[in-house]
Write an enzyme that holds these catalytic residues in place. Structure first.
Site, PDB file in Angstrom:
ATOM      1  N   CYS A  17      -8.301  11.825   1.064  1.00 34.71           N
ATOM      2  CA  CYS A  17      -9.018  11.396  -0.143  1.00 34.71           C
ATOM      3  C   CYS A  17      -8.611  12.203  -1.371  1.00 34.71           C
ATOM      4  CB  CYS A  17     -10.523  11.475   0.088  1.00 34.71           C
ATOM      5  SG  CYS A  17     -11.141  10.175   1.172  1.00 34.71           S
ATOM      6  N   GLY A 139      -5.198  -7.784   9.796  1.00 25.46           N
ATOM      7  CA  GLY A 139      -4.823  -6.887   8.720  1.00 25.46           C
ATOM      8  C   GLY A 139      -3.590  -7.359   7.990  1.00 25.46           C
ATOM      9  N   SER A 141       0.416  -5.724   6.400  1.00 23.56           N
ATOM     10  CA  SER A 141       1.343  -4.599   6.353  1.00 23.56           C
ATOM     11  C   SER A 141       2.451  -4.865   5.352  1.00 23.56           C
ATOM     12  CB  SER A 141       1.952  -4.351   7.738  1.00 23.56           C
ATOM     13  OG  SER A 141       2.678  -5.493   8.176  1.00 23.56           O
TER      14      SER A 141
END
Length: 348
Positions: A17, A139, A141
């Protein structure tokens, strides 16, 4: 390509983060975006810098949606996947919800990485999602200059139990569920200066699911909740203060830190994000006179997969803290209070 000829962290300019855009820069970027006001069912959008978006389906149940991804902060690809997944799912828990499924976000430098390492990253994410009781249902990619991995996560919650970061009340006590210092440890990893025990301490924290948030969502004594990530404890406490129009007072002596955090900071292990964070919001923070720079960096240190910051009714604070610790968060602590006043953070 053999995974012995490169370090995963060497392929990225930042990690975890700590890669977040600085709060002030992000605010400037988003300042021209139109508010999502025409949608009555959108209960939580971007207006209060909350952890996830919330859509009320029928007055009884809401859908929570979030996305989170970053570059590696550790060299073990499987562990990187687990940390990134834990961090992404946390936003659902921070709203008081329960995750139901995830989608993978994958960007990898195909010409630089061993496919086995990419598979290990994905496997790490799946393993953590399995622990959370959810599937990775798909998902997207891309071939990317630096390795990036994370999740889009969908969850649900009874509409009445949604916990925002913007409804803390004067008099509330503040609880933090995990120790601080992950960014400091990450900086030490980059220079091979983190010992094995400290590394295991960091992994244990960053792969600990914030699932206690689902339990706390059902407790009416819990007024506000958010998770502490890239903006540090000061930045996320300030978001709570601004959202609720209150002063957040933090007790420096009560804040929990990873065991080696102070020593490593004094030795010079600090992230660039820590400096950017202070530059972004330091004008709305009051520190004790004479505060050393290294102590300030403890407070601006970017957390990856950090703990929940919770504002609770003062009469219930001790009981809620005990519940949190009993649920597997031994570092949880009462770290401050909420007071009427200007929207800022004061550290004592």
């Amino acid at each position: 390509m053999s995974n012995q000829i490169y370090r995963l962290t060497s392929l990225a300019h930042g990690g975890g983060c700590g890669c977040k855009i600085a709060p002030s820069v992000l605010q400037d970027i988003l300042s021209g975006m139109p508010a999502a006001t025409p949608y009555a069912n959108l209960l939580v959008g971007a207006e209060t810098s909350d952890d996830a978006a919330v859509w009320d389906l029928d007055g009884q149940t809401s859908i929570i949606a979030t996305t989170d991804f970053f570059m590696p902060m550790v060299d073990d690809p499987y562990i990187f996947g687990r940390i990134a997944a834990t961090n992404a799912i946390s936003d659902i828990y921070a709203m008081g919800g329960t995750p139901i499924f995830a989608l993978a976000i994958v960007g990898m430098p195909i010409d630089k990485m061993d496919p086995a390492d990419i598979r290990a990253i994905l496997a790490g994410g799946v393993s953590l999602c399995t622990e959370a009781g959810i599937p990775v249902a798909g998902g997207h990619s891309i071939d990317c200059p630096e390795p990036v991995y994370g999740l889009a996560v969908i969850g649900t919650c009874p509409t009445a139990q949604i916990k925002r970061n913007s409804v803390a009340r004067p008099g509330d006590r503040l609880i933090l569920t995990k120790s601080l210092g992950v960014g400091i440890y990450s900086a030490a990893i980059k220079k091979d200066e983190l010992d094995a025990d400290a590394y295991e301490e960091m992994i244990a924290s960053t792969t600990l699911l914030n699932r206690i948030g689902s339990t706390l969502g059902a407790n009416p004594a819990v007024h506000a909740m958010t998770d502490v990530t890239g903006f540090g404890i000061l930045g996320h406490a300030l978001e709570m203060a601004r959202g609720a129009g209150v002063t957040v007072r933090l007790d420096l002596g009560a804040l929990p830190f990873l065991r080696e955090a102070e020593r490593l900071l004094q030795a010079g292990f600090v992230t660039g994000a820590s400096h950017r964070n202070w530059k972004s919001y330091g004008h709305d923070v009051r520190l004790p006179g004479g505060t050393e720079d290294w102590r300030r960096h403890l407070l601006t240190d970017p957390q990856t997969s950090g703990g929940l910051l919770i504002a609770v009714d003062p009469s219930s604070a001790d009981g809620i803290l005990e519940t949190i610790r009993d649920a597997g968060y031994p570092g949880a602590a009462i770290i401050g209070t909420v007071e009427a006043g200007a929207p800022l953070v004061e550290v004592t």
